[in-house]
Design a protein around this motif. Structure first.
Motif, PDB file in Angstrom:
ATOM      1  N   UNK A 132       0.825  -1.214   0.000  1.00 42.38           N
ATOM      2  CA  UNK A 132       0.000   0.000   0.000  1.00 42.38           C
ATOM      3  C   UNK A 132       0.856   1.258   0.000  1.00 42.38           C
ATOM      4  N   UNK A 133       1.975   1.213   0.724  1.00 42.90           N
ATOM      5  CA  UNK A 133       2.838   2.397   0.845  1.00 42.90           C
ATOM      6  C   UNK A 133       3.811   2.556  -0.322  1.00 42.90           C
ATOM      7  N   UNK A 134       4.202   1.452  -0.944  1.00 44.63           N
ATOM      8  CA  UNK A 134       5.243   1.495  -1.977  1.00 44.63           C
ATOM      9  C   UNK A 134       4.723   1.730  -3.395  1.00 44.63           C
ATOM     10  N   UNK A 135       3.407   1.764  -3.554  1.00 44.16           N
ATOM     11  CA  UNK A 135       2.839   1.965  -4.893  1.00 44.16           C
ATOM     12  C   UNK A 135       1.730   3.014  -4.800  1.00 44.16           C
ATOM     13  N   UNK A 136       1.235   3.390  -5.947  1.00 46.56           N
ATOM     14  CA  UNK A 136       0.103   4.331  -5.968  1.00 46.56           C
ATOM     15  C   UNK A 136      -1.214   3.575  -6.168  1.00 46.56           C
ATOM     16  N   UNK A 137      -1.186   2.267  -5.935  1.00 52.29           N
ATOM     17  CA  UNK A 137      -2.380   1.432  -6.134  1.00 52.29           C
ATOM     18  C   UNK A 137      -3.518   1.866  -5.222  1.00 52.29           C
ATOM     19  N   UNK A 138      -4.741   1.650  -5.692  1.00 57.58           N
ATOM     20  CA  UNK A 138      -5.921   1.857  -4.854  1.00 57.58           C
ATOM     21  C   UNK A 138      -6.027   0.635  -3.950  1.00 57.58           C
ATOM     22  N   UNK A 139      -6.421   0.825  -2.703  1.00 55.70           N
ATOM     23  CA  UNK A 139      -6.533  -0.276  -1.753  1.00 55.70           C
ATOM     24  C   UNK A 139      -8.014  -0.566  -1.536  1.00 55.70           C
ATOM     25  N   UNK A 167      -1.855   9.095   3.885  1.00 55.27           N
ATOM     26  CA  UNK A 167      -1.137   8.107   4.698  1.00 55.27           C
ATOM     27  C   UNK A 167       0.286   7.922   4.169  1.00 55.27           C
ATOM     28  N   UNK A 168       0.417   7.877   2.836  1.00 53.49           N
ATOM     29  CA  UNK A 168       1.753   7.726   2.236  1.00 53.49           C
ATOM     30  C   UNK A 168       2.637   8.932   2.569  1.00 53.49           C
ATOM     31  N   UNK A 169       2.036  10.134   2.580  1.00 59.94           N
ATOM     32  CA  UNK A 169       2.826  11.351   2.845  1.00 59.94           C
ATOM     33  C   UNK A 169       3.236  11.459   4.314  1.00 59.94           C
ATOM     34  N   UNK A 170       2.530  10.731   5.202  1.00 64.21           N
ATOM     35  CA  UNK A 170       2.840  10.788   6.639  1.00 64.21           C
ATOM     36  C   UNK A 170       3.959   9.843   7.053  1.00 64.21           C
ATOM     37  N   UNK A 171       4.517   9.121   6.082  1.00 64.42           N
ATOM     38  CA  UNK A 171       5.635   8.194   6.351  1.00 64.42           C
ATOM     39  C   UNK A 171       5.285   7.162   7.430  1.00 64.42           C
ATOM     40  N   UNK A 172       4.080   6.627   7.337  1.00 64.63           N
ATOM     41  CA  UNK A 172       3.656   5.595   8.295  1.00 64.63           C
ATOM     42  C   UNK A 172       4.453   4.309   8.035  1.00 64.63           C
ATOM     43  N   UNK A 177       0.149   0.956   8.341  1.00 63.10           N
ATOM     44  CA  UNK A 177      -0.671   0.959   7.125  1.00 63.10           C
ATOM     45  C   UNK A 177      -1.571  -0.272   7.087  1.00 63.10           C
ATOM     46  N   UNK A 178      -1.019  -1.423   7.452  1.00 62.93           N
ATOM     47  CA  UNK A 178      -1.820  -2.650   7.491  1.00 62.93           C
ATOM     48  C   UNK A 178      -2.954  -2.518   8.508  1.00 62.93           C
ATOM     49  N   UNK A 179      -2.675  -1.912   9.651  1.00 57.82           N
ATOM     50  CA  UNK A 179      -3.705  -1.736  10.691  1.00 57.82           C
ATOM     51  C   UNK A 179      -4.884  -0.923  10.150  1.00 57.82           C
ATOM     52  N   UNK A 180      -4.611   0.077   9.322  1.00 64.79           N
ATOM     53  CA  UNK A 180      -5.673   0.898   8.713  1.00 64.79           C
ATOM     54  C   UNK A 180      -6.536   0.026   7.795  1.00 64.79           C
ATOM     55  N   UNK A 181      -5.882  -0.813   7.007  1.00 68.65           N
ATOM     56  CA  UNK A 181      -6.602  -1.708   6.088  1.00 68.65           C
ATOM     57  C   UNK A 181      -7.455  -2.700   6.877  1.00 68.65           C
ATOM     58  N   UNK A 182      -6.878  -3.271   7.938  1.00 66.57           N
ATOM     59  CA  UNK A 182      -7.599  -4.261   8.742  1.00 66.57           C
ATOM     60  C   UNK A 182      -8.827  -3.651   9.411  1.00 66.57           C
TER      61      UNK A 182
END
Length: 193
Positions: A132-139, A167-172, A177-182
């Protein structure tokens, strides 16, 4: 017709008499561009059910062991599955997953890393957050709601794509990032259970 489309049709026909599968939210699924599809994992049937109900072809990461099964080792690559070694950082699988997303395809994974023994949503591993963080893909979060009982109802619920721009700009971290998805997967399960 591609082998993937043929196999998808065959699996749909095979599962139709066994389960009543209801799909919710497929209209929310992005029609183009890289998509990271993240679903909970309650049964060995999940990849088949998620694969046939997702509006686009899915490239699933699958545990390396199933690629050693004689029949499956020839079929899995033809349906876009690729192996991942569990319990370690598999650089080749990570590279392959990144390439799938950067080429504008759908990468499907189960963030928990393994099937839930209780049917309840477990903790997510860092892998989903990494992609999620390493690409610009939609989650896209996905809730699979069972249980898988003969002639029973299974729900496959697609949520709204999660906007990861901020989220990507906040350097999480990948774990954050996984916790947000879960959290989004949990909401879908609770809402549609």
């Amino acid at each position: 017709m591609s082998f993937y489309t043929f196999a998808k049709g065959l699996v749909k026909i095979g599962l139709a008499p066994l389960y009543r599968i209801e799909v919710i939210g497929s209209e929310k699924f992005p029609q183009e561009g890289g998509v990271l599809l993240c679903a909970n994992h309650i049964d060995n049937m999940d990849p088949l059910v998620a694969g046939i109900m997702t509006p686009r072809d899915v490239h699933f990461m699958a545990k390396e062991e199933i690629f050693r099964v004689p029949v499956l080792k020839n079929i899995l690559p033809k349906v876009n599955a690729f192996p991942v070694k569990r319990g370690m950082s598999d650089r080749e699988a990570l590279r392959k997953g990144l390439a799938v997303l950067k080429e504008g395809n759908v990468l499907g994974l189960f963030p928990e890393g393994t099937r839930s023994k209780t049917g309840e949503l477990g903790e997510g591993l860092a892998g989903a957050g990494f992609f999620a963080l390493r690409t610009s893909a939609r989650i896209v979060p996905c809730g699979i709601i069972g249980p898988y009982k003969m002639f029973g109802k299974i729900k496959v619920v697609f949520g709204e794509p999660i906007d990861f721009t901020e989220i990507r700009s906040q350097k999480k971290s990948a774990e954050e990032a996984t916790a947000i998805i879960m959290k989004e997967i949990r909401k879908l399960i609770e809402l549609h259970r």
